[in-house]
Design an enzyme around this catalytic site. Structure first.
Site, short mmCIF file in Angstrom:
data_model
loop_
_atom_site.label_atom_id
_atom_site.label_comp_id
_atom_site.label_asym_id
_atom_site.label_seq_id
_atom_site.Cartn_x
_atom_site.Cartn_y
_atom_site.Cartn_z
N ASN A 187 72.73 26.85 52.10
CA ASN A 187 72.31 28.25 52.04
C ASN A 187 70.78 28.27 51.97
O ASN A 187 70.22 28.02 50.91
CB ASN A 187 72.92 28.93 50.81
CG ASN A 187 72.46 30.37 50.66
OD1 ASN A 187 71.90 30.95 51.59
ND2 ASN A 187 72.71 30.96 49.49
N TRP A 188 70.16 28.53 53.10
CA TRP A 188 68.69 28.50 53.14
C TRP A 188 68.07 29.70 52.43
O TRP A 188 66.87 29.70 52.16
CB TRP A 188 68.20 28.49 54.60
CG TRP A 188 68.46 27.23 55.35
CD1 TRP A 188 69.14 26.13 54.91
CD2 TRP A 188 68.03 26.94 56.69
NE1 TRP A 188 69.17 25.17 55.90
CE2 TRP A 188 68.50 25.64 56.99
CE3 TRP A 188 67.31 27.65 57.65
CZ2 TRP A 188 68.26 25.04 58.24
CZ3 TRP A 188 67.09 27.06 58.89
CH2 TRP A 188 67.56 25.76 59.16
N GLU B 127 73.28 36.52 44.34
CA GLU B 127 72.00 37.22 44.56
C GLU B 127 72.24 38.56 45.24
O GLU B 127 71.53 39.54 44.97
CB GLU B 127 71.06 36.32 45.38
CG GLU B 127 70.54 35.16 44.52
CD GLU B 127 70.18 33.91 45.29
OE1 GLU B 127 70.05 33.96 46.52
OE2 GLU B 127 70.03 32.85 44.63
N GLY C 113 69.90 27.61 41.15
CA GLY C 113 68.44 27.53 41.25
C GLY C 113 67.75 27.26 39.92
O GLY C 113 66.54 27.40 39.81
N GLY D 90 71.84 25.46 47.68
CA GLY D 90 70.61 26.19 47.99
C GLY D 90 69.44 25.25 48.14
O GLY D 90 69.20 24.66 49.19
N GLY D 91 68.67 25.08 47.06
CA GLY D 91 67.41 24.33 47.09
C GLY D 91 67.47 23.00 47.81
O GLY D 91 66.63 22.70 48.68
#
Ligand code: PEP
Length: 255
Positions: A9-10, A99, A175, A236-237
């Site tokens: 997930n960018w 988010e 995150g 993510g990261g």
């Protein structure tokens, strides 16, 4: 074996040139995935077509959207519909990332509409659920997750639910560098599978992939993915760093 999935997930990161370089580097590693494995890249809307041209060249690699509109079509300036995604050949979409729930007030009811639109347009959806820290501290996470699933997914028929992938993402681990412990992850994944089994039966529950998300990285992916009810991760990261994400894909179970 259920499908094992490493999903990137960018979020709202990278320019087109940076994203293309990242993808090319990942693909150049010649990772072999069998048909029970997949690497999925959820990229920003403007990069979807370009990204798909890269993932189409690698076996069992796919491009995904990070979100979509809750309406079919019409006067919704700035929105992107599920049918638009289908029209450009996109096969996966993330629905209900925390988010989106937090910053854009997406409720379980709104997400149920997106779930229906994903089905109507033949997209496989990665449906995210996860509790905030206050709920975990109060030991109410099981019922909290159950409500998220019931209110957004459980109106589906047995045939329909099979198109969905569930991603469990404790909000306090996204995150933050904090990862849920292996015990916490396995307990929640087993709980989710039990809740799905109670509604749809054990065979269907056993066929649904449940991904873990929350600070997954190369150093912890193999341990997390080896847990019996974990079928890969939503990342993510660490998905923004080729070496990290390649190692994460390689940590998927393969038998
Ligand atoms: C996510 O965005 O879904 C996520 C899990 O992020 P991170 O891996 O950075 O915690």
């Amino acid at each position: 074996m259920r499908k094992q999935i490493a999903a990137a997930n960018w979020k709202m990161n990278l320019t087109l040139a940076e994203g293309t370089a990242l993808m090319n580097e990942i693909v150049s590693n010649d990772i072999t995935l069998n048909d029970k494995q997949a690497a999925v890249f959820a990229v920003p809307f403007p990069y979807l077509i370009n990204n798909k041209s890269i993932t189409d060249k690698a076996v069992n690699f796919f491009t995904a959207a990070q979100n979509c509109a809750a309406e079919k079509a019409g006067a919704y300036t700035g929105e992107v519909s599920m049918s638009m995604l289908e029209s450009i050949g996109i096969e996966y979409v993330i629905i209900g990332h925390s988010e989106r729930r937090d910053y854009y007030a997406e409720t379980n009811k709104v997400l149920a509409k997106k779930v229906n639109l994903a089905l109507e347009n033949n997209l496989k959806a990665i449906f995210c659920c996860g509790e905030p820290l206050s709920i975990r501290d109060a030991a109410e996470q099981n019922s909290y997750i159950e409500t998220q699933l019931k209110e957004s997914l459980f109106h589906l028929s047995e045939t329909q639910i099979k198109n969905f992938i569930i991603a469990y993402e404790p909000i306090w681990a996204i995150g933050t560098g904090l990862t849920a412990s292996s015990q916490q992850v396995q307990d929640m994944h087993a709980h989710i599978r039990k809740v799905v089994a109670n509604k749809y039966g054990q065979a269907i529950a056993d066929s649904i992939s449940i991904l873990y998300g929350g600070s997954v990285k190369a150093a912890n992916a193999a341990e997390i993915f080896s847990l019996p009810d974990v079928d890969g991760g939503l990342v993510g990261g660490a998905s923004l760093v080729a070496k990290e994400f390649v190692a994460i894909i390689k940590s998927l179970k393969n038998s």
